[in-house]
Design a protein around this motif. Structure first.
Motif, PDB file in Angstrom:
ATOM      1  N   LYS A  35      47.772  46.585  38.457  1.00 27.05           N
ATOM      2  CA  LYS A  35      46.926  47.735  38.144  1.00 27.05           C
ATOM      3  C   LYS A  35      45.903  47.927  39.250  1.00 27.05           C
ATOM      4  N   THR A  37      42.271  49.422  39.545  1.00 26.99           N
ATOM      5  CA  THR A  37      41.209  49.830  38.631  1.00 26.99           C
ATOM      6  C   THR A  37      40.132  50.683  39.297  1.00 26.99           C
ATOM      7  N   THR A  55      40.358  48.031  44.198  1.00 29.92           N
ATOM      8  CA  THR A  55      40.163  46.925  43.275  1.00 29.92           C
ATOM      9  C   THR A  55      41.455  46.808  42.480  1.00 29.92           C
ATOM     10  N   CYS A  56      42.132  45.682  42.654  1.00 28.63           N
ATOM     11  CA  CYS A  56      43.470  45.503  42.087  1.00 28.63           C
ATOM     12  C   CYS A  56      43.510  44.292  41.171  1.00 28.63           C
ATOM     13  N   ARG A  57      44.417  44.359  40.207  1.00 31.27           N
ATOM     14  CA  ARG A  57      44.692  43.209  39.353  1.00 31.27           C
ATOM     15  C   ARG A  57      46.095  42.720  39.700  1.00 31.27           C
ATOM     16  N   GLY A  60      46.698  38.828  36.738  1.00 32.52           N
ATOM     17  CA  GLY A  60      45.505  38.584  35.939  1.00 32.52           C
ATOM     18  C   GLY A  60      44.238  38.330  36.738  1.00 32.52           C
ATOM     19  N   LYS A  61      44.330  38.343  38.052  1.00 32.72           N
ATOM     20  CA  LYS A  61      43.159  38.094  38.896  1.00 32.72           C
ATOM     21  C   LYS A  61      42.752  39.383  39.605  1.00 32.72           C
ATOM     22  N   GLU A  62      41.442  39.665  39.639  1.00 37.92           N
ATOM     23  CA  GLU A  62      40.942  40.845  40.325  1.00 37.92           C
ATOM     24  C   GLU A  62      40.693  40.520  41.790  1.00 37.92           C
TER      25      GLU A  62
END
Length: 76
Positions: A35, A37, A55-57, A60-62
């Motif tokens: 994702k 964000t 800003t990416c996921r 589960g980590k940003e």
């Protein structure tokens, strides 16, 4: 912190927006970007320069993925 340049597969739509889809780490491992964000013009936190910050996921980590003059990098 330093810049780690990576290869990215991205999608470009008809309005000119870019969305990164896949990130290829320096050892060749491929990571799907789950994702995006946030997208904004921002300076690299430690490396200097001004580019687009995604800003990416990923798993589960940003993470912050930067694109500056067509080059993609992460800060580590």
């Amino acid at each position: 912190m330093s810049k780690t340049f990576v290869r990215v597969t991205a999608e470009h739509d008809e309005t000119g927006r870019t969305r990164p889809l896949l990130l290829f780490w320096t050892d060749g491992k491929k990571y799907e970007i789950d994702k995006v964000t946030d997208v904004r013009q921002a300076p690299s936190l430690k490396g200097g320069g001004l580019g687009m910050r995604y800003t990416c996921r990923i798993r589960g980590k940003e993470v912050y993925l930067f694109c500056d003059e067509g080059r993609w990098f992460l800060e580590s």
